[in-house]
Design a protein around this motif. Structure first.
Motif, PDB file in Angstrom:
ATOM      1  N   SER B 230       0.938  -1.323   0.105  1.00 35.43           N
ATOM      2  CA  SER B 230       0.014   0.075  -0.063  1.00 35.43           C
ATOM      3  C   SER B 230       0.806   1.215  -0.130  1.00 35.43           C
ATOM      4  N   ASN B 231       0.359   2.465   0.207  1.00 35.86           N
ATOM      5  CA  ASN B 231       1.114   3.650   0.113  1.00 35.86           C
ATOM      6  C   ASN B 231       1.928   3.760   1.340  1.00 35.86           C
ATOM      7  N   ASN B 232       1.291   3.251   2.580  1.00 38.40           N
ATOM      8  CA  ASN B 232       1.978   3.818   3.700  1.00 38.40           C
ATOM      9  C   ASN B 232       2.163   2.452   4.565  1.00 38.40           C
ATOM     10  N   ASN B 266     -10.765 -14.796   1.678  1.00 39.90           N
ATOM     11  CA  ASN B 266     -11.027 -13.992   0.427  1.00 39.90           C
ATOM     12  C   ASN B 266     -10.026 -12.881   0.454  1.00 39.90           C
ATOM     13  N   PRO B 267      -9.253 -12.489  -0.503  1.00 39.93           N
ATOM     14  CA  PRO B 267      -8.389 -11.282  -0.519  1.00 39.93           C
ATOM     15  C   PRO B 267      -9.236 -10.171  -0.682  1.00 39.93           C
ATOM     16  N   LYS B 268     -10.547 -10.191  -1.436  1.00 41.55           N
ATOM     17  CA  LYS B 268     -11.368  -9.073  -1.374  1.00 41.55           C
ATOM     18  C   LYS B 268     -11.907  -8.515  -0.150  1.00 41.55           C
ATOM     19  N   GLU B 269     -12.185  -9.410   0.860  1.00 46.08           N
ATOM     20  CA  GLU B 269     -12.505  -8.867   2.148  1.00 46.08           C
ATOM     21  C   GLU B 269     -11.410  -8.016   2.925  1.00 46.08           C
ATOM     22  N   LEU B 270     -10.155  -8.737   2.703  1.00 45.03           N
ATOM     23  CA  LEU B 270      -9.014  -7.941   3.453  1.00 45.03           C
ATOM     24  C   LEU B 270      -8.947  -6.446   2.626  1.00 45.03           C
ATOM     25  N   ARG B 271      -8.966  -6.581   1.537  1.00 43.01           N
ATOM     26  CA  ARG B 271      -9.158  -5.370   0.511  1.00 43.01           C
ATOM     27  C   ARG B 271      -9.995  -4.242   1.230  1.00 43.01           C
ATOM     28  N   LYS B 277      -9.395   1.517   6.490  1.00 42.15           N
ATOM     29  CA  LYS B 277      -8.418   2.096   7.298  1.00 42.15           C
ATOM     30  C   LYS B 277      -7.396   3.189   6.568  1.00 42.15           C
ATOM     31  N   ASN B 278      -8.228   3.666   5.353  1.00 40.71           N
ATOM     32  CA  ASN B 278      -7.547   4.726   4.715  1.00 40.71           C
ATOM     33  C   ASN B 278      -6.510   4.529   3.981  1.00 40.71           C
ATOM     34  N   LEU B 279      -6.368   3.259   3.527  1.00 45.48           N
ATOM     35  CA  LEU B 279      -4.881   2.903   2.961  1.00 45.48           C
ATOM     36  C   LEU B 279      -5.477   2.856   1.396  1.00 45.48           C
ATOM     37  N   ILE B 280      -4.516   3.525   0.520  1.00 47.82           N
ATOM     38  CA  ILE B 280      -4.743   3.393  -0.987  1.00 47.82           C
ATOM     39  C   ILE B 280      -3.556   2.726  -1.673  1.00 47.82           C
TER      40      ILE B 280
END
Lengths: 268, 300
Positions: B230-232, B266-271, B277-280
């Motif tokens: 992610s970005n951070n 399921n990776p979608k749930e984690l996404r 959490k405001n991650l991009i």
């Protein structure tokens, strides 16, 4: 003041040997800056000038706003330093080490007490607080010594190969502490031989024979050198003959290596 | 002519340095002992090179018993300790001559074995060993450990504190020594070097966690493992650690290696969770386990 380290043309000569050859770079507040290079490339000499214990031959540098020539003592008060070789006193207890370093940096007794309690709690060292540091596992020592290096809330902390020999889980816990410190605004200047750790840095410089040959984010360096990992970048860049060897022989040695093996085992 | 270790234990006061260690190193194998400082690697080396008695268990090296036949072992093995232990005030050539003489041989007799390594330090043969750079000291120490043409070579952390370029060169030297028929036991704290060995033993706190080929060790990692980016980085690690279904969260270079505690992950749930959490710039992709992943899973 956004730039906490500013270096321009910084040079150190020992006799006619140029250990650090006109390096120029800046480090920003809150940045994690990786300072890489092969053994003998000049990293330690450069770092010694930045922490105010070695006078440059020429060039300019300010650290935490202080000039390395004229205000070395102010630099020492405003930075933290931790190395793998020397960090804490093995024959003092955990608490004694914290008190000692707090005292060295001029913290009041009250402040030392607060810091000491907070630090022991945060690291989960309550049970061993009165034990000699020498009896602790290496990983605990390294985490403690990082915290001690931050005891006087320095603007910058210099870490010289902080994770050598530490187990992989502790190594990652250590980096989480680094992230946390950087996130709170402390600038982190770190050397390492673990190339995966180079990837954790915001920006990385690579020294070769006294010069900074590359400086950018890990991502951009990988693009620039068309490499899959920082390890590949390092091997492409730093794979020059050892400076201690006569040039002709050094080059020949390198070629023999390449012919002698099928592929580069560490590169994959 | 390999190494055989059966049920070796060793304690210092109240520290159990080695606990019931057993494994074999086959003749002409390049075998790695992989583990952090304090795992017991040096204690095992000292027992195998007859410098320390085990409390329990037996071991043979090149067919000789480490206690009963210690004199034979000393003639037949080369040992490069972790700490530089040549004579600092002898020159490069004097050190090499000294070790050759002690073992009743000469530099000329076994020169072909050390030639590749020694030519690199030969320009400095009149320099005192104490004045050499780290890389050159390492090459001299290896030359001295080889000068009597040992059947088995013990190298205790030869690459610790060494930069990646010199490490790579050192391993290339080891591969060539192996081709000359020497059995090699080498220890290292660098997990990436495990891949260069024929087989490895992962060791921590005096116990063997696993012994196998590097390929098999990686293949036996018990869970699907994901690269998450992610970005951070810092916020990403904190968020993943707070995620109730995480099994392990370890930073690995530019990504975090993540495993989930559920079997129907399921990776979608984690996404969605990470987005909350405001991650991009979130990336989630399945990846291969490494030796280090396995080590951390076993050491948990």
């Amino acid at each position: 003041m956004n730039k906490v380290i500013q270096v321009e043309g910084l040079t150190k000569m020992f006799g006619d040997f140029t250990a650090v050859d006109a390096i120029t770079f800046d480090v920003k507040k809150g940045e994690i800056f990786g300072f890489l290079g092969a053994n003998g490339a000049g990293k330690t000499t450069a770092m010694k000038m930045l922490i105010g214990i070695s006078n440059p031959t020429s060039g300019k540098a300010t650290v935490a706003g202080f000039d390395v020539y004229t205000h070395a003592e102010d630099i020492k008060k405003n930075i933290g330093y931790m190395s793998q070789k020397f960090a804490l006193y093995d024959d003092l207890t955990v608490k004694e080490n914290i008190t000692f370093f707090g005292g060295i940096y001029g913290l009041s007794r009250k402040r030392i007490k607060e810091k000491s309690e907070a630090l022991i709690k945060e690291l989960g060292l309550e049970k061993v607080a009165s034990q000699l540091v020498g009896s602790l596992p290496l990983g605990w020592k390294q985490k403690l010594s990082f915290s001690v290096a931050l005891i006087h809330d320095p603007k910058i902390v210099f870490l010289d190969e902080p994770t050598g020999g530490v187990d992989p889980i502790t190594r990652r816990q250590f980096w989480e502490m680094i992230y946390k410190a950087a996130n709170q605004g402390t600038t982190v200047f770190v050397t390492t031989h673990y190339m995966d750790e180079a990837e954790y840095c915001d920006r990385v410089s690579i020294m070769v024979n006294g010069k900074i040959e590359a400086l950018d984010t890990p991502k951009k360096l990988k693009e620039q050198f068309q490499a899959e990992s920082m390890n590949d970048v390092f091997l492409k860049l730093a794979r020059s003959p050892s400076p201690a060897l006569p040039k002709g022989k050094g080059v020949n040695v390198g070629e023999n290596y390449n012919n002698g093996t099928k592929s580069s085992p560490l590169g994959s | 002519m390999g190494i055989s270790i059966s049920n070796i234990s060793k304690s210092y006061k109240n520290v159990k340095a080695l606990q019931d260690i057993s494994f074999d190193v086959k003749p002409n194998e390049l075998f790695g002992l992989i583990g952090p400082d304090g795992a017991g690697k040096t204690t095992l080396f000292r027992i195998l090179t007859t410098l320390l008695f085990p409390d329990q268990g037996t071991a043979t090296v090149a067919g000789f018993d480490v206690v009963g036949d210690y004199k034979e072992i000393r003639k037949n093995v080369g040992y490069m300790p972790g700490r530089f232990s040549l004579y600092q005030d002898l020159t490069v050539e004097e050190n090499l001559n000294f070790f050759a003489t002690i073992f009743g041989t000469t530099i000329d007799e076994n020169y072909d074995l050390i030639k590749d390594i020694y030519v690199q330090i030969e320009p400095f043969k009149d320099r005192r060993a104490g004045k050499l750079s780290g890389g050159m000291k390492q090459k001299l120490a290896l030359s001295c450990a080889l000068i009597h043409k040992p059947k088995v070579l013990f190298l205790d952390e030869p690459t610790t504190g060494v930069d990646p370029v010199s490490r790579k060169e050192f391993w290339e030297m080891l591969k060539r020594l192996q081709q000359k028929g020497i059995t090699i036991l080498v220890s290292t704290p660098y997990m990436d070097e495990a891949a260069l060995c024929d087989r490895v033993a992962l060791i921590q706190d005096g116990r063997i966690l696993q012994i196998d080929t590097p390929e098999a060790i990686v293949k036996h990692y018990p869970k699907p493992i994901y690269n998450v980016g992610s970005n951070n980085m810092y916020q990403l690690i904190i968020s993943l650690k707070d995620y109730e279904f995480n099994h392990s969260v370890y930073p690995f270079g530019e990504f975090v290696h993540y495993t989930d505690s559920r079997t129907d992950f399921n990776p979608k749930e984690l996404r969605h969770y990470l987005e909350s959490k405001n991650l991009i710039d979130i990336e989630i992709e399945q990846t291969e386990a490494t030796i280090e992943d396995t080590f951390m899973e076993l050491a948990k």
